[in-house]
Design an enzyme around this catalytic site. Structure first.
Site, PDB file in Angstrom:
ATOM      1  N   SER A 201       1.004  -1.133   0.168  1.00 33.90           N
ATOM      2  CA  SER A 201       0.049  -0.097  -0.053  1.00 33.90           C
ATOM      3  C   SER A 201       1.068   1.185  -0.032  1.00 33.90           C
ATOM      4  O   SER A 201       1.614   1.285   0.752  1.00 33.90           O
ATOM      5  CB  SER A 201      -0.858   0.056   1.113  1.00 33.90           C
ATOM      6  OG  SER A 201      -1.775  -1.024   1.193  1.00 33.90           O
ATOM      7  N   GLY A 203      -0.570   4.589  -0.029  1.00 30.94           N
ATOM      8  CA  GLY A 203      -1.756   5.784   0.285  1.00 30.94           C
ATOM      9  C   GLY A 203      -2.226   6.296  -0.774  1.00 30.94           C
ATOM     10  O   GLY A 203      -2.828   5.396  -1.764  1.00 30.94           O
ATOM     11  N   GLY A 232      -5.964   0.903   4.604  1.00 29.86           N
ATOM     12  CA  GLY A 232      -5.540  -0.496   4.263  1.00 29.86           C
ATOM     13  C   GLY A 232      -5.987  -1.684   4.639  1.00 29.86           C
ATOM     14  O   GLY A 232      -6.187  -2.815   4.045  1.00 29.86           O
ATOM     15  N   ASP A 233      -7.104  -1.531   5.733  1.00 37.10           N
ATOM     16  CA  ASP A 233      -7.853  -2.644   6.385  1.00 37.10           C
ATOM     17  C   ASP A 233      -9.017  -2.949   5.173  1.00 37.10           C
ATOM     18  O   ASP A 233      -9.270  -4.079   4.868  1.00 37.10           O
ATOM     19  CB  ASP A 233      -8.539  -2.288   7.510  1.00 37.10           C
ATOM     20  CG  ASP A 233      -7.541  -1.963   8.344  1.00 37.10           C
ATOM     21  OD1 ASP A 233      -6.471  -2.663   8.575  1.00 37.10           O
ATOM     22  OD2 ASP A 233      -7.810  -1.183   9.553  1.00 37.10           O
TER      23      ASP A 233
END
Length: 293
Positions: A201, A203, A232-233
């Protein structure tokens, strides 16, 4: 069924302020409390998508009781394993961005860890994918995720690992099917990304993927303002579904980027805006690239 694991559960407390300014008094415009921790957020997103999921983890004390009640009230399926210590709180202050204050969590006794492994193995036997997420509470060995990875693989489940530091480094050595760190976590763990199946990831810059089938870059069609805490989850939830369904990587990454972005526009981690997700999904740019590492 997708089983999510949060060994260091938290009660998420979110303060909304006009602007965060150090060394001053702030008037909080809104306060939200809910069960949290990365794996709980993943389960919450999966539940919102109408997918079968169960959240498990270590939970104790008065804060743990609040977490259990909130999950029950919000109808998120869960099977939390009790510990003697009090579960931590994580305070997030949101203005144009998010500032997070995370407590360390309880000290877990060896017998509590052994009991959790037994409960986990029974649950993993009924799961197609296991998501191992977040930090480790005090008292657990750094190879805790490696232990759970091996138990899950023995039970026939695929494993997605989303952690950092020594827990990520030790867990990666056990051979999960996919690793999903952010760029800082990958660097901190000191792993060689060329040897691992992983999605990184970045962002607002999207995601990079390195898999046995190739390497890809996935870019969002627009940058959305909001609270990035649970982004992210949400991506992990999309990737867990991709593992379950053997989804081709370009489609899996487009789903992960769009679902991640749809989490940013919601006020608290674990929520996604489905209208935003469906709007963005067809416009994510996914291109195959040479190995970026």
């Amino acid at each position: 069924m997708i089983l999510t694991v949060t060994l260091n559960l938290a009660l998420d407390v979110t303060y909304d302020v006009a602007a965060l300014v150090p060394h001053t008094t702030h008037r909080v415009r809104a306060v939200r409390h809910r069960a949290g921790g990365k794996g709980v957020n993943v389960a919450r997103v999966l539940h919102t998508l109408g997918q079968e999921t169960v959240a498990t983890g270590l939970c104790g004390g008065p804060t743990g009781a609040l977490i259990t009640q909130e999950l029950t009230d919000s109808s998120v399926p869960h099977d939390l394993v009790p510990v003697a210590g009090d579960t931590r709180r994580v305070v997030t202050v949101t203005d144009a961005d998010a500032t997070v204050f995370a407590e360390p969590g309880p000290i877990v006794a060896p017998q509590e860890w052994e009991h959790f492994q037994d409960r986990f193995a029974a649950r993993a036997a009924r799961a197609r994918v296991v998501v191992l997420s977040g930090s480790l509470p005090r008292g657990l060995p750094s190879d805790a995720y490696a232990v759970l990875t091996r138990l899950a693989r023995r039970a026939g489940a695929k494993v997605l690992l989303d952690s950092g530091g020594p827990a990520l480094r030790a867990g990666a050595a056990a051979g999960p099917d996919l690793i999903k760190p952010n760029a800082a976590e990958l660097a901190e763990a000191g792993l060689d990304p060329r040897t691992l199946p992983l999605v990184v990831s970045r962002g607002p810059d999207g995601m990079l993927a390195g898999t046995p089938q190739g390497h890809w870059e996935a870019l969002p069609p627009e940058i959305l303002p909001g609270n990035p805490t649970g982004a992210g989850d949400a991506a992990a939830a999309a990737l867990a579904l991709a593992l379950r369904d053997d989804t081709p990587w370009p489609q899996a990454l487009a789903d992960a980027v769009a679902l991640s972005a749809s989490a940013v526009v919601t006020p608290v981690a674990g929520d996604v805006d489905l209208a935003t997700y469906h709007r963005l999904r067809e416009h994510v740019t996914v291109r195959e690239i040479p190995c970026p590492w």
